[in-house]
Design an enzyme around this catalytic site. Structure first.
Site, short mmCIF file in Angstrom:
data_model
loop_
_atom_site.label_atom_id
_atom_site.label_comp_id
_atom_site.label_asym_id
_atom_site.label_seq_id
_atom_site.Cartn_x
_atom_site.Cartn_y
_atom_site.Cartn_z
N ALA A 1 8.20 3.09 7.83
CA ALA A 1 7.61 1.67 7.78
C ALA A 1 7.33 1.36 6.23
CB ALA A 1 6.35 1.85 8.51
N LYS B 1 1.32 -2.69 8.97
CA LYS B 1 2.21 -1.83 8.86
C LYS B 1 3.42 -2.48 9.57
CE LYS B 1 3.62 2.95 10.06
NZ LYS B 1 2.95 4.24 10.19
N LEU C 1 0.76 -1.21 0.00
CA LEU C 1 -0.06 0.04 0.10
C LEU C 1 0.95 1.24 0.07
CD1 LEU C 1 -2.62 -1.10 2.45
CD2 LEU C 1 -3.01 -0.87 0.03
N GLY C 2 2.00 1.07 0.65
CA GLY C 2 2.81 2.36 0.88
C GLY C 2 4.04 2.01 1.40
N VAL D 1 3.89 -0.55 4.32
CA VAL D 1 2.28 -0.91 4.86
C VAL D 1 2.10 -1.81 3.70
CG1 VAL D 1 0.11 -0.03 5.26
CG2 VAL D 1 2.00 1.33 5.85
N GLY E 1 7.79 4.11 3.29
CA GLY E 1 8.45 5.44 3.48
C GLY E 1 9.78 5.31 4.52
N ASP F 1 1.46 13.75 14.49
CA ASP F 1 1.97 13.33 12.93
C ASP F 1 0.72 13.22 12.05
OD1 ASP F 1 3.93 12.68 11.16
OD2 ASP F 1 3.43 10.48 11.34
#
Length: 314
Positions: free
Chosen positions: A31, A48, A25-26, A33, A28, A142
């Site tokens: 982490a 995550k 999903l993503g 995900v 960075g 955040d």
């Protein structure tokens, strides 16, 4: 969460625990995900996993685990539900509900911005989610477009927050040093030992609305004393909204709105004013049909009616 390019995409594992991984999903600095299917729950979930460099740092690892426990124990319909926690390849992870509407970040890609009505909606929804966090005595720390998720509910959409408590002070300082400046991070978060309270989230929320309203140039427009000089012109008709967002983005927390509730009221009113100014400008710019053309059209209709009446009489 920043998506990765083709060269830096993480290797897709087959499973994390008993959950079958379906995709990324993503990814960075903090982490990765994954989208996975949870057979016990019978639904797809988001998993995550703490990034490798952080997982090897005992302090950051311990902080992540502690924050996850706080996140997991939080109850509220504006916070993404955490189902489970565990460890994968010696890295801690948490299993969260998968939100069907995706992240606000996805809707702001390719220089997209929101219209006045959408801005007003986002202020109200984002503010409501932050109120839930603050009412529990917590500070999110955040809030950014990647952590603002959107759920489809009748009759519209609802904003939720994720990563509650995961933006830890030690990690924030590390990331700030690496990236020089994080536009959504309040200045006090980069100062060791500085007080963190609800006004920290006011700063971040103002940045999120600024991005939605002004595009990627929002920081130069709204933060004249920041790392970048305010050289971009302020869009016409946005003065009230820009004023309130600048207040929320003040470097000094004492100059910001005192609470998120005060922020919601002030920025919502400014968004409504912004919508009214935009509508007035639109109406002023819309060409009006000349009076003589309308008069001529009226004569044509009258002639048709008279002709029809004559035919009917005959």
């Amino acid at each position: 969460i920043e998506t990765t390019d083709e060269m830096s995409k993480p290797v897709l594992p087959d499973r994390i625990g008993y959950r079958r991984v379906l995709g990324v999903l993503g990814s960075g600095m903090r982490a990765v995900v994954y989208r996975a299917h949870d057979p016990a729950l019978g639904v797809d979930v988001a998993v995550k996993v703490l990034a490798e460099p952080h997982a090897q740092d005992p302090k950051l690892r311990a902080d992540f685990v502690a924050a996850v426990q706080t996140f997991r124990g939080f109850s509220g319909d504006r916070i993404v539900t955490v189902y489970d926690t565990g460890e994968f390849e010696r890295r801690p992870y948490l299993v969260m509900e998968l939100i069907d509407g995706g992240a606000l970040e996805d809707r702001l890609e390719d220089e997209q911005t929101f219209g006045p009505a959408e801005i007003e909606w986002l202020v109200t929804e984002l503010g409501a989610a932050i109120v839930v966090v603050h009412s529990a005595g917590l500070v999110h720390r955040d809030i950014r477009p990647g952590n603002v998720l959107i759920r489809n509910v009748a009759p519209g959409e609802q904003v939720l927050l994720t990563d509650l408590g995961l933006a830890l002070e030690t990690e924030q300082r590390h990331l700030a040093a690496a990236a020089e400046a994080d536009a959504y991070t309040a200045p006090e978060q980069r100062i060791p030992g500085a007080a963190i309270d609800g006004r920290t989230d006011v700063y971040s929320a103002s940045g999120v609305i600024g991005r939605a309203a002004f595009g990627s140039e929002w920081h130069r427009i709204l933060v004249p004393n920041g790392p970048h000089q305010a050289t971009a012109p302020e869009p016409s008709g946005t003065e009230p909204l820009a004023f309130e967002l600048r207040r929320g983005l003040s470097a000094n927390p004492a100059e910001r709105h005192a609470s998120i509730s005060e922020w919601i009221e002030a920025v919502s009113d400014a968004a409504i004013d912004h919508a009214a100014v935009t509508q007035t400008a639109y109406e002023a710019a819309t060409p009006r049909r000349p009076v003589m053309r309308l008069f001529a059209a009226g004569l044509i209709v009258l002639a048709m009616v008279m002709a029809l009446a004559t035919v009917t009489t005959q």
